[in-house]
Write a protein that holds these residues in place. Sequence first.
Motif, PDB file in Angstrom:
ATOM      1  N   UNK A  98       0.828  -1.209   0.000  1.00 51.50           N
ATOM      2  CA  UNK A  98       0.000   0.000   0.000  1.00 51.50           C
ATOM      3  C   UNK A  98       0.862   1.259   0.000  1.00 51.50           C
ATOM      4  N   UNK A  99       1.945   1.244   0.774  1.00 57.29           N
ATOM      5  CA  UNK A  99       2.823   2.412   0.818  1.00 57.29           C
ATOM      6  C   UNK A  99       3.480   2.654  -0.531  1.00 57.29           C
ATOM      7  N   UNK A 100       3.914   1.592  -1.209  1.00 57.49           N
ATOM      8  CA  UNK A 100       4.546   1.770  -2.513  1.00 57.49           C
ATOM      9  C   UNK A 100       3.532   2.244  -3.551  1.00 57.49           C
ATOM     10  N   UNK A 101       2.277   1.797  -3.425  1.00 52.12           N
ATOM     11  CA  UNK A 101       1.249   2.314  -4.319  1.00 52.12           C
ATOM     12  C   UNK A 101       1.004   3.793  -4.064  1.00 52.12           C
ATOM     13  N   UNK A 102       0.942   4.155  -2.786  1.00 52.09           N
ATOM     14  CA  UNK A 102       0.758   5.571  -2.435  1.00 52.09           C
ATOM     15  C   UNK A 102       1.936   6.397  -2.924  1.00 52.09           C
ATOM     16  N   UNK A 103       3.139   5.862  -2.770  1.00 52.92           N
ATOM     17  CA  UNK A 103       4.328   6.584  -3.234  1.00 52.92           C
ATOM     18  C   UNK A 103       4.293   6.757  -4.748  1.00 52.92           C
ATOM     19  N   UNK A 104       3.889   5.716  -5.474  1.00 47.88           N
ATOM     20  CA  UNK A 104       3.755   5.837  -6.931  1.00 47.88           C
ATOM     21  C   UNK A 104       2.689   6.842  -7.328  1.00 47.88           C
ATOM     22  N   UNK A 105       1.553   6.835  -6.600  1.00 51.12           N
ATOM     23  CA  UNK A 105       0.512   7.828  -6.863  1.00 51.12           C
ATOM     24  C   UNK A 105       1.040   9.241  -6.651  1.00 51.12           C
TER      25      UNK A 105
END
Length: 308
Positions: free
Chosen positions: A79-86
Amino acid sequence: MRSPLNAKIPSDSRFSRLLDRDTVAAWVFLAPALILLGIFVLYPIAYLFFLSFTTDSFTRAGMRWIGLRNYWRLLLSPDFWQVLGNTVYFTIATVIPSLVLPLGLAVLLNQSIALRGLLRAAYFIPSITSLVAVGLGFRWLFQTDGIVNDGLAALNIPAVPWLQDTFWAMPVLILLSIWKQIGFNMVVFLAGLQTIPISRYEAAELDGANAWQQFRYVTLPGLRPTIVFVTVTTAIFTLRSFEQVYVITGGGPMNSTNLLVYFIYDQAFAQFDFGYAAAAATILLIVALLLVYWQLRSLHEAERPNEE
């Protein structure tokens, strides 16, 4: 021969400079600002850093030291990596148009055109408008039965589920952020254009340079410090974006618009995982500090040729 006992103590010693009347007066006047800075800026940053190494609640009895475990959780969290990509996608897609469009508008408005003052005010109005109010307006425009889809229906184009689609929800937030930032950046570029001497344009015109060549070889080099400043301030504005996500999408659909600041808010005040949220906030703080360092270094390098 003068005796060492009779030698005078230099009046410009460090101790005497510290007790100098002007120095003491300066510290007295600076003390209130320094105290407020320490209480409301430095102490919260230090406490945030300390909190990122702990877990459980805010109470001292429930707080436990866990070291780097929160940072390790971030590295292992999808989830954190998805948020970082967003966040990276949102920042890049916002910063580039927020530089190009205001620069073009500033160049046009810097010329002697009709209604120049009115146009400047009109473009600057979004910068002083409440982001929450604007977010509610954009949510109303882009809802399924909103005005945007009504316009598409008039053109025989199928309605788009803007805020319910994982692909289209983020462009709505990006459009809002660009619209919000464009006026401020335009004013900054206008101020930068007025610092470029007119003699440079006259010399370039005598050398046969056309409008594009003057913009490329005179305007852009003259605006280098301004471009760096606008880039950093816009990047920081996008990195701390929260209101538009909170009002329009709530991080959805399927976490596709969840940005780093909203992720920190959700972990801290919805999940009550304060240490985990503090670790994510520390990473955001480090990124912001790196941007500021790059800005200061770039400005110093831009001023060095002028000093030589």
